[in-house]
Design a protein around this motif. Structure first.
Motif: not given
Length: 256
Positions: A53-71
């Protein structure tokens, strides 16, 4: 799905598989998820899931707000890259739009990607449908007119293997789930050159579709009309819509 992937031979890049499985678990109705929800969905432990999940956040495909991940909108670039490499798609989309205007109905183009039916083009008619069939949407192949047409083009062995991998499930009271009945319908679809699906994907949704063939005669896509069952009869689909769909499919085939 994850277990099937992990059972592959060791020459597969399993980390890549796992990362894509994590990304694909975000879908309609699950656009935002917690770490625990993702881990439960993909069947991996929390620590491993968190790294992906964190890798996908780093790549820009997911965002993380609080405890929730979003496309994020970046995932759309994956679909665009695919479509941009289909020269005929750029020219086929206007055909779908023209058919939609002419018939005052919604028109879609879909392809079979491995075992998934994916819509690559959509022209919305003047009457909105309750179901979303926009580009990128994935639905069970056997429940859609476009999917039935593409399944009908497979040979008997390919069909058998498809249903072994994808046992049909019912989405509505009208969905046919018995494989022998579906395969019998596929024979008729192949013979007549079109498929009609009556409320098997969604109650109230009636659809008709025809194949789009390449120069070798292979069905590489299908184009179809979706309408409300209370607005059109099956006879009207065949008499009024089918000729227009066949003409559009023929024009697209000439572009491939």
């Amino acid at each position: 799905m994850t277990k099937d992937i992990l059972d592959k031979s060791s020459d597969r890049a399993q980390s890549l598989y796992k990362g894509l499985v994590v990304l694909q678990c975000f879908s309609e109705g699950h656009a935002t998820m917690t770490l625990s929800e993702v881990a439960d969905t993909v069947g991996m432990n929390r620590a491993t899931t968190r790294r992906f999940l964190l890798t996908l956040v780093d790549l820009g495909y997911l965002s993380l707000e609080g405890k929730r991940y979003t496309l994020t909108p970046k995932v759309m670039t994956l679909g665009y890259n695919y479509l941009s490499n289909l020269p005929w798609w750029q020219l086929a989309n206007p055909v779908a739009e023209e058919i939609s205007r002419h018939l005052s109905e919604s028109c879609s183009i879909g392809v079979l990607s491995r075992d998934q039916l994916i819509f690559v083009a959509r022209a919305q008619g003047p009457r909105a449908l309750t179901i979303n069939l926009s580009p990128g949407r994935v639905v069970p192949v056997h429940t859609a007119g476009i999917g039935r047409v593409l399944l009908a083009d497979l040979n008997e062995d390919e069909q058998r293997q498809f249903f072994e991998r994808n046992p049909p499930t019912g989405l509505t009271p009208y969905t046919v789930t018995e494989v022998p009945k579906i395969r019998e319908a596929l024979v008729e679809i192949k013979k007549q050159g079109y498929a009609i699906v009556d409320q098997e994907l969604e109650v109230g949704l009636l659809a008709i579709a025809v194949p789009v063939r390449d120069s070798r005669g292979k069905a590489v896509a299908a184009i179809g009309i979706s309408t409300q069952a209370q607005r059109r009869t099956k006879d009207e689909l065949v008499n009024d819509l089918l000729p227009v769909l066949k003409d559009g499919a023929s024009r697209i085939s000439q572009l491939i």
